[in-house]
Design a protein around this motif. Structure first.
Motif, PDB file in Angstrom:
ATOM      1  N   LEU A  33       5.815  25.458  14.359  1.00 35.78           N
ATOM      2  CA  LEU A  33       5.256  26.539  13.561  1.00 35.78           C
ATOM      3  C   LEU A  33       3.933  26.067  12.964  1.00 35.78           C
ATOM      4  CD1 LEU A  33       8.347  27.664  11.439  1.00 35.78           C
ATOM      5  CD2 LEU A  33       7.296  28.971  13.297  1.00 35.78           C
ATOM      6  N   PRO A  34       3.034  26.993  12.619  1.00 36.25           N
ATOM      7  CA  PRO A  34       1.821  26.585  11.908  1.00 36.25           C
ATOM      8  C   PRO A  34       2.169  26.050  10.521  1.00 36.25           C
ATOM      9  CG  PRO A  34       1.593  28.796  12.828  1.00 36.25           C
ATOM     10  CD  PRO A  34       3.038  28.433  12.936  1.00 36.25           C
ATOM     11  N   VAL A  35       1.559  24.935  10.139  1.00 38.19           N
ATOM     12  CA  VAL A  35       1.706  24.370   8.793  1.00 38.19           C
ATOM     13  C   VAL A  35       0.302  24.159   8.238  1.00 38.19           C
ATOM     14  CG1 VAL A  35       2.555  22.467   7.392  1.00 38.19           C
ATOM     15  CG2 VAL A  35       3.887  23.245   9.362  1.00 38.19           C
ATOM     16  N   VAL A  36       0.010  24.785   7.103  1.00 34.99           N
ATOM     17  CA  VAL A  36      -1.316  24.731   6.500  1.00 34.99           C
ATOM     18  C   VAL A  36      -1.219  24.054   5.140  1.00 34.99           C
ATOM     19  CG1 VAL A  36      -3.242  26.106   5.632  1.00 34.99           C
ATOM     20  CG2 VAL A  36      -2.044  26.822   7.706  1.00 34.99           C
ATOM     21  N   VAL A  37      -2.141  23.153   4.869  1.00 29.72           N
ATOM     22  CA  VAL A  37      -2.161  22.451   3.586  1.00 29.72           C
ATOM     23  C   VAL A  37      -2.929  23.269   2.555  1.00 29.72           C
ATOM     24  CG1 VAL A  37      -2.967  20.390   2.374  1.00 29.72           C
ATOM     25  CG2 VAL A  37      -1.984  20.189   4.669  1.00 29.72           C
TER      26      VAL A  37
ATOM     27  N   HIS B 209      11.336  18.638   6.472  1.00 30.70           N
ATOM     28  CA  HIS B 209      12.094  19.478   7.402  1.00 30.70           C
ATOM     29  C   HIS B 209      13.522  19.671   6.899  1.00 30.70           C
ATOM     30  CE1 HIS B 209      13.089  20.309  11.942  1.00 30.70           C
ATOM     31  NE2 HIS B 209      13.515  21.264  11.142  1.00 30.70           N
ATOM     32  N   ILE B 210      14.121  18.597   6.405  1.00 30.32           N
ATOM     33  CA  ILE B 210      15.478  18.688   5.880  1.00 30.32           C
ATOM     34  C   ILE B 210      15.533  19.647   4.694  1.00 30.32           C
ATOM     35  CG2 ILE B 210      17.301  17.397   4.684  1.00 30.32           C
ATOM     36  CD1 ILE B 210      16.469  14.967   6.380  1.00 30.32           C
ATOM     37  N   ARG B 211      14.547  19.549   3.804  1.00 29.31           N
ATOM     38  CA  ARG B 211      14.539  20.433   2.643  1.00 29.31           C
ATOM     39  C   ARG B 211      14.398  21.890   3.054  1.00 29.31           C
ATOM     40  NH1 ARG B 211      16.760  18.583  -1.584  1.00 29.31           N
ATOM     41  NH2 ARG B 211      15.485  19.863  -2.937  1.00 29.31           N
ATOM     42  N   LEU B 212      13.565  22.161   4.024  1.00 27.29           N
ATOM     43  CA  LEU B 212      13.412  23.530   4.517  1.00 27.29           C
ATOM     44  C   LEU B 212      14.714  24.030   5.132  1.00 27.29           C
ATOM     45  CD1 LEU B 212       9.874  23.248   6.116  1.00 27.29           C
ATOM     46  CD2 LEU B 212      10.474  24.648   4.136  1.00 27.29           C
ATOM     47  N   ALA B 213      15.391  23.164   5.891  1.00 25.69           N
ATOM     48  CA  ALA B 213      16.653  23.557   6.508  1.00 25.69           C
ATOM     49  C   ALA B 213      17.716  23.847   5.456  1.00 25.69           C
ATOM     50  CB  ALA B 213      17.130  22.456   7.458  1.00 25.69           C
ATOM     51  N   GLU B 214      17.732  23.055   4.382  1.00 23.40           N
ATOM     52  CA  GLU B 214      18.700  23.289   3.313  1.00 23.40           C
ATOM     53  C   GLU B 214      18.491  24.634   2.630  1.00 23.40           C
ATOM     54  OE1 GLU B 214      18.212  19.964   0.777  1.00 23.40           O
ATOM     55  OE2 GLU B 214      19.639  18.699   1.869  1.00 23.40           O
TER      56      GLU B 214
ATOM     57  N   THR C 265       0.515  14.703   7.658  1.00 27.52           N
ATOM     58  CA  THR C 265       1.912  15.092   7.455  1.00 27.52           C
ATOM     59  C   THR C 265       2.133  16.534   7.883  1.00 27.52           C
ATOM     60  OG1 THR C 265       2.105  13.545   5.607  1.00 27.52           O
ATOM     61  CG2 THR C 265       3.759  15.287   5.748  1.00 27.52           C
ATOM     62  N   ALA C 266       1.153  17.403   7.604  1.00 26.82           N
ATOM     63  CA  ALA C 266       1.255  18.799   8.033  1.00 26.82           C
ATOM     64  C   ALA C 266       1.323  18.895   9.554  1.00 26.82           C
ATOM     65  CB  ALA C 266       0.074  19.601   7.500  1.00 26.82           C
ATOM     66  N   VAL C 267       0.529  18.090  10.235  1.00 21.04           N
ATOM     67  CA  VAL C 267       0.551  18.093  11.702  1.00 21.04           C
ATOM     68  C   VAL C 267       1.917  17.641  12.216  1.00 21.04           C
ATOM     69  CG1 VAL C 267      -0.440  17.033  13.765  1.00 21.04           C
ATOM     70  CG2 VAL C 267      -1.934  17.768  11.910  1.00 21.04           C
ATOM     71  N   LEU C 268       2.464  16.570  11.610  1.00 21.20           N
ATOM     72  CA  LEU C 268       3.777  16.073  12.025  1.00 21.20           C
ATOM     73  C   LEU C 268       4.864  17.121  11.775  1.00 21.20           C
ATOM     74  CD1 LEU C 268       3.503  12.442  10.614  1.00 21.20           C
ATOM     75  CD2 LEU C 268       3.584  13.081  13.028  1.00 21.20           C
TER      76      LEU C 268
ATOM     77  N   ASP D 180       0.843  -1.189   0.000  1.00 21.58           N
ATOM     78  CA  ASP D 180       0.000   0.000   0.000  1.00 21.58           C
ATOM     79  C   ASP D 180       0.882   1.244   0.000  1.00 21.58           C
ATOM     80  OD1 ASP D 180      -2.279  -1.547   0.102  1.00 21.58           O
ATOM     81  OD2 ASP D 180      -2.386  -1.510   2.296  1.00 21.58           O
ATOM     82  N   SER D 181       0.288   2.385  -0.287  1.00 18.94           N
ATOM     83  CA  SER D 181       1.033   3.650  -0.226  1.00 18.94           C
ATOM     84  C   SER D 181       1.574   3.881   1.178  1.00 18.94           C
ATOM     85  CB  SER D 181       0.123   4.810  -0.628  1.00 18.94           C
ATOM     86  OG  SER D 181      -0.350   4.629  -1.950  1.00 18.94           O
ATOM     87  N   LEU D 182       2.694   4.586   1.246  1.00 19.51           N
ATOM     88  CA  LEU D 182       3.316   4.846   2.545  1.00 19.51           C
ATOM     89  C   LEU D 182       2.342   5.515   3.493  1.00 19.51           C
ATOM     90  CD1 LEU D 182       5.918   4.826   4.279  1.00 19.51           C
ATOM     91  CD2 LEU D 182       6.438   7.087   3.333  1.00 19.51           C
ATOM     92  N   GLY D 183       1.537   6.449   2.964  1.00 19.47           N
ATOM     93  CA  GLY D 183       0.567   7.130   3.815  1.00 19.47           C
ATOM     94  C   GLY D 183       1.247   8.147   4.719  1.00 19.47           C
ATOM     95  N   PRO D 184       0.491   8.791   5.603  1.00 18.19           N
ATOM     96  CA  PRO D 184       1.103   9.739   6.545  1.00 18.19           C
ATOM     97  C   PRO D 184       2.177   9.027   7.368  1.00 18.19           C
ATOM     98  CG  PRO D 184      -1.279   9.897   6.595  1.00 18.19           C
ATOM     99  CD  PRO D 184      -0.960   8.685   5.780  1.00 18.19           C
ATOM    100  N   HIS D 185       3.365   9.579   7.402  1.00 21.27           N
ATOM    101  CA  HIS D 185       4.475   8.897   8.063  1.00 21.27           C
ATOM    102  C   HIS D 185       5.469   9.953   8.551  1.00 21.27           C
ATOM    103  CE1 HIS D 185       7.890   6.231   8.719  1.00 21.27           C
ATOM    104  NE2 HIS D 185       7.056   5.212   8.620  1.00 21.27           N
ATOM    105  N   PRO D 186       6.077   9.744   9.726  1.00 22.90           N
ATOM    106  CA  PRO D 186       7.060  10.715  10.221  1.00 22.90           C
ATOM    107  C   PRO D 186       8.208  10.960   9.259  1.00 22.90           C
ATOM    108  CG  PRO D 186       6.410   9.221  11.985  1.00 22.90           C
ATOM    109  CD  PRO D 186       5.776   8.701  10.727  1.00 22.90           C
ATOM    110  N   LEU D 187       8.568   9.948   8.433  1.00 22.36           N
ATOM    111  CA  LEU D 187       9.655  10.144   7.479  1.00 22.36           C
ATOM    112  C   LEU D 187       9.346  11.256   6.478  1.00 22.36           C
ATOM    113  CD1 LEU D 187      10.869   6.538   6.589  1.00 22.36           C
ATOM    114  CD2 LEU D 187      12.229   8.362   7.613  1.00 22.36           C
ATOM    115  N   LEU D 188       8.078  11.387   6.079  1.00 23.58           N
ATOM    116  CA  LEU D 188       7.713  12.452   5.152  1.00 23.58           C
ATOM    117  C   LEU D 188       7.945  13.820   5.782  1.00 23.58           C
ATOM    118  CD1 LEU D 188       4.387  11.021   3.671  1.00 23.58           C
ATOM    119  CD2 LEU D 188       6.631  11.077   2.581  1.00 23.58           C
TER     120      LEU D 188
END
Length: 213
Positions: free
Chosen positions: A191-195, A138-143, A181-184, A125-133
């Motif tokens: 910070l607020p994260v909005v989809v 987060h890594i991309r934002l930090a970069e 994923t936004a909640v995670l 099945d699809s990975l679905g909501p997951h902490p890895l996402l």
């Protein structure tokens, strides 16, 4: 992007515990199936970060990454390569769609790629909501200097932005599936994260107005 630029920022492997998670053996036989991560589009960006994290946490697993593109041929090539390295009577690969939920286009391309490869493959099945996402984002934002991270726990210690809009494609259903994923991500960044959706409601402009309000 060079491979060195997408290495995981964590300095140690993190293996979550819990009654629903079986530990991965520290060593696997050479004929163990490859783990093939399949993603829409090309295999760059956050999904490359996610693959690097999986490799870093599980060095005993052969992790491959394939973008589905328009025809799934890249995935077919990865499956064929994995099959060449394994016995003909064994499972060559386990394909995990890196998606938050079922996706008709991706499902069709994966099925086509598996059939074209002629390999023995298991599709999950699809990975679905997951902490890895959330971690990969987060890594991309930090970069991009849009977030700061504690390198051991990857928690935000300060940020130059006030909020993040997580944009999706795939209509309202995809936007709804991105909410966990936004909640995670929000919990990591504090910070607020909005989809928002690039092809339906809620629109990016609406999300931005909501944050300004």
């Amino acid at each position: 992007m060079s491979e060195s630029s997408i290495l995981p920022v964590r300095g140690r492997a993190v293996r979550p515990s819990g009654r629903h998670r079986r530990p991965v053996p520290s060593q696997l036989p050479p004929e163990a199936p490859a783990l093939v991560l399949a993603t829409l589009g090309d295999a760059t960006g956050a999904v490359a970060e996610l693959a690097a994290l999986v490799r870093g946490d599980n060095p005993q697993i052969e992790v491959r990454l394939a973008g589905l593109g328009e025809d799934g041929k890249a995935l077919t090539a990865e499956l064929e390569a994995a099959a060449r390295e394994r016995p003909e009577d064994g499972v060559a690969a386990i394909v995990v769609p890196i998606l938050t939920g079922p996706h008709p286009v991706a499902d069709r391309l994966i099925a086509m790629a598996v059939a074209a490869s002629g390999a023995s493959v298991t599709v999950t099945d699809s990975l679905g909501p997951h902490p890895l996402l959330a971690e990969a984002l987060h890594i991309r934002l930090a970069e991009k200097d849009l977030a700061r991270a504690d390198r051991m726990r990857l928690l935000n210690v300060s940020s130059p932005v006030d909020a993040v809009i997580l944009a999706t494609v795939g209509g309202e259903k995809a936007a709804a599936e991105a909410q966990p994923t936004a909640v995670l991500l929000a919990s990591r960044l504090t910070l607020p994260v909005v989809v928002a959706s690039l092809d339906s409601a809620p629109a990016v402009a609406d999300a931005a107005e909501r944050l300004r309000g």
